[in-house]
Scaffold this active site. Structure first.
Site, PDB file in Angstrom:
ATOM      1  N   ARG A  36       1.157  -1.194  -0.139  1.00 12.94           N
ATOM      2  CA  ARG A  36       0.054  -0.155  -0.112  1.00 12.94           C
ATOM      3  C   ARG A  36       0.784   1.168   0.151  1.00 12.94           C
ATOM      4  NH1 ARG A  36      -5.062  -1.898   3.520  1.00 12.94           N
ATOM      5  NH2 ARG A  36      -6.450  -2.515   2.042  1.00 12.94           N
ATOM      6  N   LYS A 197     -19.613 -15.800   0.889  1.00 11.33           N
ATOM      7  CA  LYS A 197     -21.073 -15.467   1.292  1.00 11.33           C
ATOM      8  C   LYS A 197     -21.990 -14.604  -0.116  1.00 11.33           C
ATOM      9  CE  LYS A 197     -20.830 -14.328   5.991  1.00 11.33           C
ATOM     10  NZ  LYS A 197     -21.230 -12.864   6.505  1.00 11.33           N
ATOM     11  N   GLY A 350     -10.604  -7.791  -1.322  1.00 13.60           N
ATOM     12  CA  GLY A 350      -9.301  -7.930  -0.691  1.00 13.60           C
ATOM     13  C   GLY A 350      -8.824  -9.209  -0.646  1.00 13.60           C
ATOM     14  N   GLY A 373     -13.291  -3.344   0.186  1.00 16.47           N
ATOM     15  CA  GLY A 373     -14.508  -2.901   0.329  1.00 16.47           C
ATOM     16  C   GLY A 373     -14.856  -1.868  -0.674  1.00 16.47           C
TER      17      GLY A 373
HETATM   18  P1  ADP Z   1     -13.294 -10.778  -1.387  1.00 13.34           P
HETATM   19  O1  ADP Z   1     -12.524 -10.254  -0.272  1.00 13.34           O
HETATM   20  O2  ADP Z   1     -11.973 -11.258  -2.357  1.00 13.34           O
HETATM   21  O3  ADP Z   1     -14.155 -10.096  -1.888  1.00 13.34           O
HETATM   22  P2  ADP Z   1     -14.412 -12.745   0.036  1.00 13.34           P
HETATM   23  O4  ADP Z   1     -14.164 -12.115   1.213  1.00 13.34           O
HETATM   24  O5  ADP Z   1     -15.788 -12.699  -0.422  1.00 13.34           O
HETATM   25  O6  ADP Z   1     -13.593 -12.276  -1.080  1.00 13.34           O
HETATM   26  O7  ADP Z   1     -14.333 -14.231   0.228  1.00 13.34           O
HETATM   27  C1  ADP Z   1     -13.045 -14.835   0.644  1.00 13.34           C
HETATM   28  C2  ADP Z   1     -13.286 -16.010   1.740  1.00 13.34           C
HETATM   29  O8  ADP Z   1     -14.102 -16.858   0.986  1.00 13.34           O
HETATM   30  C3  ADP Z   1     -11.764 -16.732   1.914  1.00 13.34           C
HETATM   31  O9  ADP Z   1     -11.331 -16.499   3.175  1.00 13.34           O
HETATM   32  C4  ADP Z   1     -11.948 -18.002   1.469  1.00 13.34           C
HETATM   33  O10 ADP Z   1     -11.268 -18.989   2.328  1.00 13.34           O
HETATM   34  C5  ADP Z   1     -13.695 -18.324   1.494  1.00 13.34           C
HETATM   35  N1  ADP Z   1     -14.109 -19.320   0.923  1.00 13.34           N
HETATM   36  C6  ADP Z   1     -13.855 -19.526  -0.376  1.00 13.34           C
HETATM   37  N2  ADP Z   1     -14.524 -20.719  -0.725  1.00 13.34           N
HETATM   38  C7  ADP Z   1     -14.796 -21.373   0.304  1.00 13.34           C
HETATM   39  C8  ADP Z   1     -15.621 -22.570   0.665  1.00 13.34           C
HETATM   40  N3  ADP Z   1     -15.810 -23.524  -0.255  1.00 13.34           N
HETATM   41  N4  ADP Z   1     -15.896 -22.611   1.925  1.00 13.34           N
HETATM   42  C9  ADP Z   1     -15.758 -21.945   2.995  1.00 13.34           C
HETATM   43  N5  ADP Z   1     -14.933 -20.633   2.808  1.00 13.34           N
HETATM   44  C10 ADP Z   1     -14.530 -20.504   1.484  1.00 13.34           C
HETATM   45 MG    MG Z   2     -12.974 -10.637   1.911  1.00 13.83          MG
END
Ligand code: ADP
Ligand code: MG
Length: 395
Positions: A36, A197, A350, A373
């Site tokens: 960063r 989620k 992130g 975010g």
């Molecule tokens: P981003 O930060 O890129 O938007 P998210 O925060 O939505 O992504 O999701 C990231 C998390 O989702 C990771 O910590 C990962 O371990 C979890 N994840 C991905 N696939 C699975 C799964 N099949 N079961 C549980 N957790 C998962």
């Molecule tokens: Mg995330």
């Protein structure tokens, strides 16, 4: 509409206050990951080249919740920044008050770093007086902190009321790439969505349905979608209260002629802590008692085939629990494949950015957003207050 940028101002002999995102991870009093700080260097060096009188940098660090937390002082950031710039940065122990003003007047250093802004609750509250005090330190305000652009805080948004204001180069690149991928002038436009989620990604999915050709789904959110279609997902992570929503999204996609693809097979385990229990599902159903942790080989092949035709790709959300090398294959293979296609490829989120770095592909993609975010809110089509606060170019 394009925003005023640092190119639009004359900085000679001016005092400039710049909001950066120096919210870096610390370990034992040292900066653990300086990416960063590196992201802000282009704007910092530009301002120094243009002959600013003083460059006052400010940021938050961690979550001190409105009071002084010794471990969250900006000292380590100042140290690393001094090394990267090759000149000593004056680090102050506060971000407001007479002492700060005097220190800025009296120092022979060109670059000054204020203390953690979130030591004051007024920062996150977007307090006008606090913003005005920050503004009183300088003649021009530059915002280069994309990572906090979705927050209407004193230093990211409110301060722009009190000074001539513009964005820096990092902010400009973030806006350009995220707008370009959202507009997707080059088709096919494929979105790869994964992560934890459905509920976190609803806004992004709904916004994308208006412009995307295909959405490839992975990660934990795939199981909520699969279950909503009556498919057996074993003990996988499911948001029971989002099943209806998942169903609605799939129906809406059909109406809009957007193809949403769900995994065809999975890597699953009995216990996430016991990788030795892992096996491939061989079909779309997950065996009873098993949890899905990654997309399977058939899905990886299918998704690669679709991605190979894309001209624009947005990737948000890891396709499995990529933090564990045992469950990282799907995310890694898709990430590597994205470097091999001739397309605009933008990564938001992130954890997705961490995955891109971890698998060594970040530098080979068109853009990996520095704002977790903030990038999601941008992709939801929302206006970010930190960007709206900066005036548009007039011509
Ligand atoms: P981003 O930060 O890129 O938007 P998210 O925060 O939505 O992504 O999701 C990231 C998390 O989702 C990771 O910590 C990962 O371990 C979890 N994840 C991905 N696939 C699975 C799964 N099949 N079961 C549980 N957790 C998962
Ligand atoms: Mg995330």
């Amino acid at each position: 509409m394009a925003k005023l940028t640092v190119r639009d101002f004359d900085f000679k002999d001016k005092r400039v206050i710049m909001r950066a995102d120096f919210n870096v991870p610390l370990k034992e009093g040292k900066v653990e990951d300086d990416s960063r700080i590196i992201s802000a260097l282009e704007t910092i060096k530009y301002l120094l080249d243009k002959g600013v009188k003083k460059l006052i940098l400010m940021s938050h660090l961690g979550r001190p919740k409105g009071k002084v937390v010794e471990e969250l002082r900006m000292g380590p950031v100042a140290g690393r920044l001094s090394e990267l710039l090759g000149e000593e940065v004056e680090k102050l122990d506060d971000c407001r008050g007479e002492k700060v003003k005097e220190a800025i007047e009296n120092t022979d250093k060109r670059v000054i770093l204020l203390e953690n802004l979130r030591f004051y609750p007024q920062e996150e509250a977007g307090d006008e007086n606090f913003a005005q005090e920050l503004a009183s330190l300088a003649d021009i305000y530059v915002n280069d902190a994309f990572g906090t652009a979705h927050r209407p805080h004193a230093s990211t948004t409110i301060i722009a009321k009190f000074l001539p204001s513009c964005i820096g180069f990092l902010m400009e690149k973030e806006i350009n790439y995220l707008s370009k991928v959202s507009q997707a002038s080059q088709k096919p436009f494929i979105a790869i969505l994964g992560g934890a989620k459905v509920s976190d990604k609803i806004g992004v999915v709904e916004n994308l349905l208006e412009k995307v050709d295909k959405i490839l789904i992975g990660g934990a959110m795939a199981y909520t979608f699969l279950k909503s279609q009556g498919i057996e997902v074993g003990a996988s992570r499911v948001e029971e209260d989002k099943l209806e929503l998942a169903k609605d999204i799939l129906e809406k996609a059909k109406e809009k002629k957007v193809e949403i693809l769900l995994p065809l097979d999975h890597l699953c385990v009995e216990d996430i802590e016991k990788p030795q229990t892992k096996k491939f599902s061989q079909s779309v159903d997950i065996p009873q008692g098993y949890k899905g942790v990654d997309i399977g080989p058939e899905t990886i092949e299918k998704y690669k085939q679709i991605i190979s035709q894309a001209k624009t790709v947005l990737w948000n959300g890891p396709l499995g629990i990529f933090e564990n090398p045992e469950y990282s294959q799907g995310t890694r293979e898709i990430a590597e494949f994205l470097t091999q296609i001739e397309a605009l490829v933008v990564v938001g989120g992130g954890d997705s950015a961490s995955a891109a770095k971890k698998f060594g592909v970040a530098d080979k993609l068109s853009w990996v957003s520095t704002g977790g975010g903030a990038s999601l809110e941008f992709l939801e089509g929302k206006e970010l207050p930190g960007i709206s606060a900066i005036p548009d170019k007039t011509s």
